[in-house]
Design an enzyme around this catalytic site. Sequence first.
Site, short mmCIF file in Angstrom:
data_model
loop_
_atom_site.label_atom_id
_atom_site.label_comp_id
_atom_site.label_asym_id
_atom_site.label_seq_id
_atom_site.Cartn_x
_atom_site.Cartn_y
_atom_site.Cartn_z
N SER A 79 0.80 -1.22 0.00
CA SER A 79 0.00 0.00 0.00
C SER A 79 0.83 1.27 0.00
CB SER A 79 -0.96 0.00 1.19
OG SER A 79 -0.29 -0.31 2.38
N LYS A 91 -11.82 0.77 -1.84
CA LYS A 91 -10.75 1.36 -2.67
C LYS A 91 -11.21 1.38 -4.13
CE LYS A 91 -7.60 0.80 0.98
NZ LYS A 91 -6.87 -0.10 1.85
N HIS A 132 -5.22 -3.37 -2.91
CA HIS A 132 -4.83 -2.38 -3.93
C HIS A 132 -4.68 -2.98 -5.33
CE1 HIS A 132 -4.14 0.70 -0.89
NE2 HIS A 132 -3.67 -0.29 -0.15
C1 PLP Z 1 -6.89 -0.33 3.25
C2 PLP Z 1 -6.30 -1.65 3.53
C3 PLP Z 1 -6.89 -2.54 4.43
C4 PLP Z 1 -8.04 -2.11 5.31
O1 PLP Z 1 -9.21 -2.04 4.58
P1 PLP Z 1 -10.41 -1.12 5.14
O2 PLP Z 1 -11.61 -1.59 4.44
O3 PLP Z 1 -10.03 0.29 4.81
O4 PLP Z 1 -10.45 -1.34 6.62
C5 PLP Z 1 -6.36 -3.79 4.55
N1 PLP Z 1 -5.27 -4.17 3.84
C6 PLP Z 1 -4.66 -3.33 2.98
C7 PLP Z 1 -3.46 -3.80 2.23
C8 PLP Z 1 -5.15 -2.05 2.81
O5 PLP Z 1 -4.52 -1.20 2.00
#
Ligand code: PLP
Length: 383
Positions: free
Chosen positions: A177, A237, A205
Amino acid sequence: MHESLKANLREIEQAQRWRRRRILTSPQGAQITVDGRPFLSFCSNDYLGLANHPEVVAAAQEGIARYGVGSGAAHLVSGHFEPHHALEEELARFTGRKRAVLFSTGYMANLGIISALVRRAEGILQDRLNHASLIDGAILARARLRRYRHRDIAQVERRLAAAGKAIRLVVTDGVFSMDGDMAPLPALAKLCREHDAWLIVDDAHGLGVLGETGRGSLEHFGLSAVDVPVLMGTLGKAFGTFGAFVAGGDDLIETLIQQARTYIYTTAVPPAIALATVASLRVAQQETWRRERLQELVRHFRDKVAPLGFALTDSNTPIQPLIIGDSAQAVALSARLEQHDILVPAIRPPTVPEGSARLRITFSAAHELEHVDRLIDALGACA
Ligand SMILES: *Cc1c(COP(=O)(O)O)cnc(C)c1O
């Protein structure tokens, strides 16, 4: 207590780690209004530009009209609505797996998966740069957590060999990330098969973004459900809504439903959000131009930024950090970009390792090439 909180806050401030929340008064997008001012934004994870897509918005509105706002209960009580179930079936189809189960957030999904699959003192291997929620999952499970150097397959192999068959899980982000680079998934899958460990991939991602049809890191590498038995994805995302899911076989999904505490003891996401996600999953698959646009933006950016002398990472994804090093310098550069009406966040330790503060630039299919040019010009002027 007051005194110790104050002292702690002073320390955060002195270490250049103070964070402040900004107030948005517009929808998420390439151009946003923040603290009353318009900005060109390079700081969301709305990679496909679906957070404010008209079909997704309409589906959410229809969902609210039909089901109201709140789900009112956990999934196992009375909070599992028709749209939740339909979305799970869509996600299973999308990922090419038998079943999928929704979680309220990605953070909770990761806590739930790991603590349901390993017991106290069992072995688990993780990439050092994995998302905080994966690390926290291992801590919550009281598992024996070993971390390996970022993407270091040789070290994974040594650790698996040394442990006999005592390591049950190997866990990695698909796309990291804060760096935007990818895990060496084919090599990890092979090692896991050889050592009888399960590979868990958090593709927060990658899903929606990578692969011909947006099926993520696994599609990019051509990996199957046998290679990666546990696939976790988030919906907040690239899919532009909210929530998360795990996809896999019957036994895996039923185990999570029966035993993952972050599934059982929490309220289900509002059903309208699940309906909106069904719509965004459809748009994400149909509108292939969104993935193509992202690739074009990334290529354009990397070509143009290289001559400015910034340190790029090994990333072909929409996450394109510029590594600065010093926290104060990263913050200063972010502030100078802000004077050019451009928002790029400075990411500092402890989110990233000591000495690797950076500007985390992210692109969205909502950006135009001209937006990238404006960013490049501003970077040239501010550096
Ligand atoms: C954003 C993210 C999460 C958490 O997801 P949310 O739905 O925002 O709680 C978990 N793992 C990775 C790699 C992320 O980038």
